[in-house]
Motif scaffolding. Structure first.
Motif, PDB file in Angstrom:
ATOM      1  N   PRO A 233       0.884  -1.333   0.034  1.00 17.80           N
ATOM      2  CA  PRO A 233       0.195  -0.306  -0.165  1.00 17.80           C
ATOM      3  C   PRO A 233       1.125   1.411   0.260  1.00 17.80           C
ATOM      4  O   PRO A 233       1.825   1.565   0.613  1.00 17.80           O
ATOM      5  N   SER A 234       0.443   2.077  -0.936  1.00 13.61           N
ATOM      6  CA  SER A 234       1.486   3.227  -0.946  1.00 13.61           C
ATOM      7  C   SER A 234       0.649   4.897  -0.685  1.00 13.61           C
ATOM      8  O   SER A 234      -0.820   4.491  -0.356  1.00 13.61           O
ATOM      9  N   ARG A 243      -6.713   6.021  -5.035  1.00  8.66           N
ATOM     10  CA  ARG A 243      -5.418   4.699  -4.197  1.00  8.66           C
ATOM     11  C   ARG A 243      -4.445   4.225  -4.877  1.00  8.66           C
ATOM     12  O   ARG A 243      -4.502   2.878  -5.629  1.00  8.66           O
ATOM     13  N   TYR A 244      -3.525   4.259  -4.048  1.00 12.34           N
ATOM     14  CA  TYR A 244      -1.976   3.296  -4.877  1.00 12.34           C
ATOM     15  C   TYR A 244      -1.661   2.517  -4.547  1.00 12.34           C
ATOM     16  O   TYR A 244      -1.288   2.508  -3.306  1.00 12.34           O
ATOM     17  N   TRP A 245      -0.952   1.030  -4.702  1.00  8.38           N
ATOM     18  CA  TRP A 245      -0.049   0.209  -4.229  1.00  8.38           C
ATOM     19  C   TRP A 245       0.915   0.243  -5.039  1.00  8.38           C
ATOM     20  O   TRP A 245       1.035  -0.012  -6.652  1.00  8.38           O
ATOM     21  N   ARG A 246       1.902  -0.018  -4.703  1.00 13.70           N
ATOM     22  CA  ARG A 246       3.431  -0.470  -5.857  1.00 13.70           C
ATOM     23  C   ARG A 246       3.485  -1.647  -5.889  1.00 13.70           C
ATOM     24  O   ARG A 246       3.084  -2.629  -5.042  1.00 13.70           O
ATOM     25  N   VAL A 247       3.718  -1.911  -6.888  1.00 14.23           N
ATOM     26  CA  VAL A 247       4.012  -3.350  -7.233  1.00 14.23           C
ATOM     27  C   VAL A 247       5.134  -3.668  -6.748  1.00 14.23           C
ATOM     28  O   VAL A 247       6.488  -2.702  -6.760  1.00 14.23           O
ATOM     29  N   GLY A 255      -3.176   2.735  -9.600  1.00 16.31           N
ATOM     30  CA  GLY A 255      -4.123   3.118  -8.812  1.00 16.31           C
ATOM     31  C   GLY A 255      -5.537   2.606  -8.844  1.00 16.31           C
ATOM     32  O   GLY A 255      -5.750   1.505 -10.280  1.00 16.31           O
ATOM     33  N   PHE A 256      -6.609   2.567  -8.370  1.00 11.48           N
ATOM     34  CA  PHE A 256      -7.770   2.076  -8.571  1.00 11.48           C
ATOM     35  C   PHE A 256      -8.399   3.121  -8.027  1.00 11.48           C
ATOM     36  O   PHE A 256      -8.123   4.521  -6.680  1.00 11.48           O
TER      37      PHE A 256
END
Ligand code: SAM
Ligand code: SF4
Length: 340
Positions: A233-234, A243-247, A255-256
């Motif tokens: 989670p970012s 809302r962002y998540w880093r791979v 992003g969602f």
């Protein structure tokens, strides 16, 4: 045209609404026209506005200048397809030089980037969002009705080569159409070292589109992606709905943008201006003012325009009212009208 007119007490002031939210981000649609007819955005047969009902590029530049003087630091140019507007590059060059502006960004379907990416970079565009819903040429054509995948992928590569600070794919997943491509699109983004956002389809536009059967929730997409990738989670935020998540171990962020499963209105920092000069205070509500008559009636005086903008800022609504259970769209307005 005198675009430098200032009302001193307002310069450097902030646009703040009745809920204390500061508006420092404008999205301006510079055309309602497009070379694509994406099924979730436009009808197959569209009637576009006559030229004189659309802001001239000089009027667009003047408006942006007014907002930048009121404290706006980020401008996104969108459409319709902004890059099909004749001389659009002139506008990017004008905005790119405005003092006080920190970020000029663009949302495009990518069809023109193969020939415009480098010039846009030189004009000062920092980041580009490119819409891409499928990596399968036949399906891409079905979704966009007219689009050529090869041309868009060529434009995406030209943008990578031009060296923008950020490139992001925007994807709308639809059940039974492209919802099996989430993984492939994320892998594509990872391979290209760019970002990707999944946008939940919003209930705008055509009444007949069977949205509640094609709707794919971002919560489901996230779960699916987590089965393959390690997602961190970012805390990063653009002040917007993503809302962002880093791979893990890659350069890619996912992003969602989830208007249904996550209500993002409380941190909303943006307003939208259509190509007709309508200032929409919220994407999902009807509140607006027409700035074009004020622009045209006062060619050398920005004061009435500024007064109207400040006045209407106080009625920026608290939030949108999208509800998938309703048969009719929350707002019968095509996304190409407000630019997404
Ligand atoms: N033509 C450009 C493009 O496609 O990127 C800019 C304008 S387009 C209206 C901006 C974004 O809105 C695109 O990423 C598109 O996928 C998204 N969009 C259009 N209609 C939508 C809808 N009904 N729900 C969610 N996103 C939508
Ligand atoms: Fe055109 Fe963009 Fe709408 Fe597709 S989403 S029809 S490319 S404006």
């Amino acid at each position: 045209m005198d675009m430098a007119l200032k009302t001193p007490q307002l310069v450097d002031s902030k646009l703040t609404d009745q809920f204390g939210r500061t508006v420092d981000y404008i999205r301006l649609s510079i055309t309602d026209r497009c070379d694509f007819r994406c099924i979730y955005c436009m009808a197959e047969d569209m009637t576009f506005l006559p030229r004189d009902e659309v802001l001239s590029l000089e009027e667009c530049a003047r408006l942006i200048k007014v907002f930048v003087n009121l404290g706006v630091t980020k401008v996104r140019i969108t459409g319709g397809e902004p890059l099909v507007r004749k001389n659009a590059l002139w506008l990017f060059e004008e905005i790119g030089q405005m003092e006080g502006l920190k970020e000029l960004v663009l949302t495009t379907n990518g069809s023109q980037l193969w020939k415009q990416a480098e010039a846009l970079k030189r004009a000062g565009v920092k980041r580009i969002n490119i819409s891409l819903d499928s990596l399968n040429p036949v399906r891409f054509k079905q979704i966009t009705r007219t689009g050529d995948l090869k041309q868009v992928l060529g434009g995406l590569q030209a943008s990578i080569d031009a060296g923008f600070e950020g490139i992001k794919i925007n994807t709308v997943l639809m059940r039974g159409s492209n919802d099996d491509e989430a993984m492939d699109l994320v892998q594509f983004a990872i391979d290209k070292k760019i970002d990707i956002s999944f946008i939940e389809e919003m209930p705008l536009g055509e009444v007949n589109h069977a949205r509640n059967s094609t709707f794919v929730s971002n919560a489901d997409t996230l779960k699916l992606l987590q089965s393959k990738y390690s997602l961190l989670p970012s805390t990063e935020t653009t002040g917007g709905p993503a809302r962002y998540w880093r791979v893990a171990n890659t350069k890619t962020k996912i992003g969602f943008i989830s208007p249904h499963s996550h209500n993002f209105c409380e941190s909303c920092n943006r307003v939208r201006i259509t190509c007709k000069g309508e200032l929409y205070l919220c994407l999902g509500q009807e509140d607006k003012i027409d700035l074009m008559p004020l622009l045209r009636a006062n060619p050398n005086n920005d004061a009435p325009l500024i007064a109207a903008i400040l006045d209407r800022m106080m009625i920026k609504p608290k939030g949108h009212d999208f509800d998938l259970r309703r048969a009719e769209p929350a707002v019968v307005r095509f996304m190409s009208h407000t630019g997404g």
